[in-house]
Design a protein around this motif. Sequence first.
Motif, PDB file in Angstrom:
ATOM      1  N   LYS A 180       0.827  -1.206   0.000  1.00  0.00           N
ATOM      2  CA  LYS A 180       0.000   0.000   0.000  1.00  0.00           C
ATOM      3  C   LYS A 180       0.867   1.264   0.000  1.00  0.00           C
ATOM      4  O   LYS A 180       0.575   2.222  -0.721  1.00  0.00           O
ATOM      5  N   LEU A 181       1.928   1.263   0.792  1.00  0.00           N
ATOM      6  CA  LEU A 181       2.831   2.415   0.801  1.00  0.00           C
ATOM      7  C   LEU A 181       3.433   2.642  -0.586  1.00  0.00           C
ATOM      8  O   LEU A 181       3.487   3.773  -1.080  1.00  0.00           O
ATOM      9  N   GLN A 182       3.901   1.571  -1.221  1.00  0.00           N
ATOM     10  CA  GLN A 182       4.522   1.689  -2.538  1.00  0.00           C
ATOM     11  C   GLN A 182       3.512   2.160  -3.577  1.00  0.00           C
ATOM     12  O   GLN A 182       3.836   2.946  -4.477  1.00  0.00           O
ATOM     13  N   LEU A 183       2.280   1.691  -3.452  1.00  0.00           N
ATOM     14  CA  LEU A 183       1.227   2.077  -4.390  1.00  0.00           C
ATOM     15  C   LEU A 183       0.932   3.569  -4.281  1.00  0.00           C
ATOM     16  O   LEU A 183       0.843   4.274  -5.301  1.00  0.00           O
ATOM     17  N   ILE A 184       0.759   4.066  -3.070  1.00  0.00           N
ATOM     18  CA  ILE A 184       0.499   5.490  -2.861  1.00  0.00           C
ATOM     19  C   ILE A 184       1.628   6.325  -3.449  1.00  0.00           C
ATOM     20  O   ILE A 184       1.397   7.321  -4.135  1.00  0.00           O
ATOM     21  N   ASP A 185       2.852   5.893  -3.208  1.00  0.00           N
ATOM     22  CA  ASP A 185       4.018   6.624  -3.712  1.00  0.00           C
ATOM     23  C   ASP A 185       4.038   6.655  -5.234  1.00  0.00           C
ATOM     24  O   ASP A 185       4.427   7.654  -5.835  1.00  0.00           O
ATOM     25  N   SER A 186       3.604   5.583  -5.859  1.00  0.00           N
ATOM     26  CA  SER A 186       3.650   5.500  -7.324  1.00  0.00           C
ATOM     27  C   SER A 186       2.537   6.301  -7.992  1.00  0.00           C
ATOM     28  O   SER A 186       2.691   6.763  -9.125  1.00  0.00           O
ATOM     29  N   LEU A 187       1.405   6.483  -7.314  1.00  0.00           N
ATOM     30  CA  LEU A 187       0.247   7.132  -7.924  1.00  0.00           C
ATOM     31  C   LEU A 187       0.142   8.619  -7.610  1.00  0.00           C
ATOM     32  O   LEU A 187      -0.431   9.382  -8.395  1.00  0.00           O
ATOM     33  N   VAL A 188       0.660   9.036  -6.477  1.00  0.00           N
ATOM     34  CA  VAL A 188       0.476  10.420  -6.029  1.00  0.00           C
ATOM     35  C   VAL A 188       1.795  11.178  -6.099  1.00  0.00           C
ATOM     36  O   VAL A 188       2.791  10.750  -5.502  1.00  0.00           O
ATOM     37  N   GLN A 189       1.777  12.298  -6.814  1.00  0.00           N
ATOM     38  CA  GLN A 189       2.978  13.127  -6.912  1.00  0.00           C
ATOM     39  C   GLN A 189       2.934  14.330  -5.969  1.00  0.00           C
ATOM     40  O   GLN A 189       3.968  14.797  -5.514  1.00  0.00           O
ATOM     41  N   ASN A 190       1.742  14.825  -5.691  1.00  0.00           N
ATOM     42  CA  ASN A 190       1.623  15.983  -4.813  1.00  0.00           C
ATOM     43  C   ASN A 190       2.037  15.605  -3.387  1.00  0.00           C
ATOM     44  O   ASN A 190       1.478  14.679  -2.798  1.00  0.00           O
ATOM     45  N   ASP A 191       3.027  16.308  -2.841  1.00  0.00           N
ATOM     46  CA  ASP A 191       3.579  15.945  -1.537  1.00  0.00           C
ATOM     47  C   ASP A 191       2.549  16.016  -0.422  1.00  0.00           C
ATOM     48  O   ASP A 191       2.521  15.167   0.469  1.00  0.00           O
ATOM     49  N   SER A 192       1.695  17.028  -0.458  1.00  0.00           N
ATOM     50  CA  SER A 192       0.697  17.192   0.606  1.00  0.00           C
ATOM     51  C   SER A 192      -0.259  16.008   0.648  1.00  0.00           C
ATOM     52  O   SER A 192      -0.535  15.442   1.706  1.00  0.00           O
ATOM     53  N   ILE A 193      -0.773  15.619  -0.519  1.00  0.00           N
ATOM     54  CA  ILE A 193      -1.712  14.491  -0.587  1.00  0.00           C
ATOM     55  C   ILE A 193      -0.993  13.176  -0.294  1.00  0.00           C
ATOM     56  O   ILE A 193      -1.483  12.338   0.465  1.00  0.00           O
ATOM     57  N   LYS A 194       0.187  13.011  -0.893  1.00  0.00           N
ATOM     58  CA  LYS A 194       0.936  11.772  -0.669  1.00  0.00           C
ATOM     59  C   LYS A 194       1.269  11.579   0.806  1.00  0.00           C
ATOM     60  O   LYS A 194       1.054  10.499   1.372  1.00  0.00           O
ATOM     61  N   ASN A 195       1.784  12.614   1.446  1.00  0.00           N
ATOM     62  CA  ASN A 195       2.178  12.491   2.852  1.00  0.00           C
ATOM     63  C   ASN A 195       0.984  12.214   3.753  1.00  0.00           C
ATOM     64  O   ASN A 195       1.096  11.483   4.739  1.00  0.00           O
ATOM     65  N   TYR A 196      -0.165  12.795   3.401  1.00  0.00           N
ATOM     66  CA  TYR A 196      -1.375  12.533   4.192  1.00  0.00           C
ATOM     67  C   TYR A 196      -1.717  11.048   4.169  1.00  0.00           C
ATOM     68  O   TYR A 196      -1.971  10.441   5.219  1.00  0.00           O
ATOM     69  N   PHE A 197      -1.735  10.448   2.986  1.00  0.00           N
ATOM     70  CA  PHE A 197      -2.152   9.042   2.886  1.00  0.00           C
ATOM     71  C   PHE A 197      -1.075   8.079   3.377  1.00  0.00           C
ATOM     72  O   PHE A 197      -1.398   7.018   3.916  1.00  0.00           O
ATOM     73  N   LEU A 198       0.191   8.436   3.196  1.00  0.00           N
ATOM     74  CA  LEU A 198       1.251   7.611   3.782  1.00  0.00           C
ATOM     75  C   LEU A 198       1.127   7.606   5.300  1.00  0.00           C
ATOM     76  O   LEU A 198       1.221   6.555   5.948  1.00  0.00           O
ATOM     77  N   ASN A 199       0.895   8.783   5.878  1.00  0.00           N
ATOM     78  CA  ASN A 199       0.778   8.905   7.327  1.00  0.00           C
ATOM     79  C   ASN A 199      -0.456   8.176   7.844  1.00  0.00           C
ATOM     80  O   ASN A 199      -0.403   7.458   8.850  1.00  0.00           O
ATOM     81  N   TYR A 200      -1.576   8.359   7.150  1.00  0.00           N
ATOM     82  CA  TYR A 200      -2.822   7.683   7.543  1.00  0.00           C
ATOM     83  C   TYR A 200      -2.644   6.169   7.516  1.00  0.00           C
ATOM     84  O   TYR A 200      -3.060   5.469   8.453  1.00  0.00           O
ATOM     85  N   SER A 201      -2.014   5.670   6.461  1.00  0.00           N
ATOM     86  CA  SER A 201      -1.811   4.223   6.348  1.00  0.00           C
ATOM     87  C   SER A 201      -0.885   3.706   7.440  1.00  0.00           C
ATOM     88  O   SER A 201      -1.101   2.618   7.985  1.00  0.00           O
ATOM     89  N   ALA A 202       0.149   4.476   7.760  1.00  0.00           N
ATOM     90  CA  ALA A 202       1.101   4.061   8.795  1.00  0.00           C
ATOM     91  C   ALA A 202       0.428   4.000  10.159  1.00  0.00           C
ATOM     92  O   ALA A 202       0.637   3.052  10.932  1.00  0.00           O
ATOM     93  N   ILE A 203      -0.371   4.997  10.472  1.00  0.00           N
ATOM     94  CA  ILE A 203      -1.081   5.006  11.760  1.00  0.00           C
ATOM     95  C   ILE A 203      -2.003   3.799  11.862  1.00  0.00           C
ATOM     96  O   ILE A 203      -2.080   3.136  12.909  1.00  0.00           O
ATOM     97  N   ARG A 204      -2.717   3.511  10.774  1.00  0.00           N
ATOM     98  CA  ARG A 204      -3.640   2.374  10.770  1.00  0.00           C
ATOM     99  C   ARG A 204      -2.894   1.058  10.967  1.00  0.00           C
ATOM    100  O   ARG A 204      -3.324   0.204  11.754  1.00  0.00           O
ATOM    101  N   TYR A 205      -1.805   0.885  10.256  1.00  0.00           N
ATOM    102  CA  TYR A 205      -1.076  -0.382  10.351  1.00  0.00           C
ATOM    103  C   TYR A 205      -0.399  -0.544  11.707  1.00  0.00           C
ATOM    104  O   TYR A 205      -0.585  -1.561  12.393  1.00  0.00           O
ATOM    105  N   ILE A 206       0.376   0.447  12.099  1.00  0.00           N
ATOM    106  CA  ILE A 206       1.134   0.338  13.348  1.00  0.00           C
ATOM    107  C   ILE A 206       0.197   0.242  14.546  1.00  0.00           C
ATOM    108  O   ILE A 206       0.443  -0.508  15.493  1.00  0.00           O
TER     109      ILE A 206
END
Length: 471
Positions: A267-293
């Motif tokens: 999921k992390l790799q997918l978000i990184d590959s699809l989203v270029q905007n840093d604000s949107i990308k960082n939001y979803f990376l962070n959201y996914s990390a909180i959910r998983y951890i």
Amino acid sequence: MKQFPLLFLLTLCFFSCKHDENNLSGNGFLGGEIINPNTRYVTISKDNTILDTVMLDQNNRFLYKITPVNPGLYTFAHGGEIQMVFLEPNDSIMFRLNTIDFDESLVYTGIGAKENNYLINMFVESERINHNILKLSQSSPEVFEKKLDSIKAEQTRKLNEFNIRYKTSPLFQKFAQANIDYNYYAQKEIYPFTYYGNNELKNLESLPKDFYNYRKQINYNDITLKDYFPYYTFLKYHFNNMALQKHFKHSQDSIFNRRSLDYNLDKLQLIDSLVQNDSIKNYFLNYSAIRYIGNSNKLEDYDTYLDTFLKLSTSSENNNSISSMVESLKRLKPGSTVPNTLVTNNEDEELHLHDFITRPTVIYFWSSSLKDHFVGSHKKVQELKLKYPEIDFIAMNIDKNEEQWIDYLQEYKYPIQNEYHFKNPEVSRQILALNSIYRVVLVNKDKKIISSNSNLFSKYFEEELLGMLNQ
């Protein structure tokens, strides 16, 4: 006479703030009346940044001037409830709401009110439709898709009529159409898991070939919509679903566990590959990390996951936060001593957590901003207390307000015994890695952690309680 200043300002702003198509830097006014207020203030934000905290007057009203108006969505928050308002230069918007029925009672008046009444009505209608679609999700893919298409077509027809009648701006049209489109897309992402009931590869493969054709037109970098609820809600479901499909392609699994390390790395790799905007990308990376951890109990996987997250995230704030969460959770592993954080009781006496842990103990958390969880958790604990009298159940309020939590308990007529409040909420939440209010900590009589990531509402929770008693 005490009402005069506010009434004067309201009259002034409504008569002076006329729409000027050429004036894109005009001011705006946002005000309102709140019936049955939960606090004495309203917080106004834009782009996840708080603009101001505005006090209510003696009549539970407020008025706030925005200089200049940056066209788009603003949010106002009160008593744990949040709602959006669409503002353009020279708008003067007043609202009236009752906190007992927050969204449904919300009505706007003034310049720009028509657009906002349309959006709030669409929001309420979408919630109703989404509830009904859950029932429809038991239908076959063909029946489900046909009904969903007809709902979308009818909503689009109504929007087109509204835009013609009131000559709305292109920006409003974008938000309103996005509401329709992304709610539609989200329902299609959710469908296979509500219809089939589990996460099997064969279920995804049995969908019609064109079921996800809309994915070709998704803009993953729409900065205008980045804070818009329908947009980011859809993307959460979408990334989950796309990561699952990616996971099935390279793994040997035909059924998978959402807590799987490999799936969450995908999921992390997918978000990184699809989203270029840093604000949107960082939001979803962070959201996914909180959910998983926050949901994983496999401490041995944390470092691998964290390494990947830090390579992809460009937000130093998020990186520090997730790193701190991992370190805190490591300190909360079973067998370690529960942190002796500082709390207060209903008499405002300062205590340490260790002062009142003398038996097997369940520590659960609540906030006045999450009413359903507050009521549900206390009701569940009342049932468990009767079944397990040898266990202490301790409720911990995490709100910043040092007095309101007691009033909230008394309002719902809950006993205040074994109810506490973090003396320093931010510090205590960090120490306990409390990223989710749904987490429950189990501690034995010696103050040793048995589990730092349980859930009151899990079907396995009572098994955990029995295991704690049998140690």
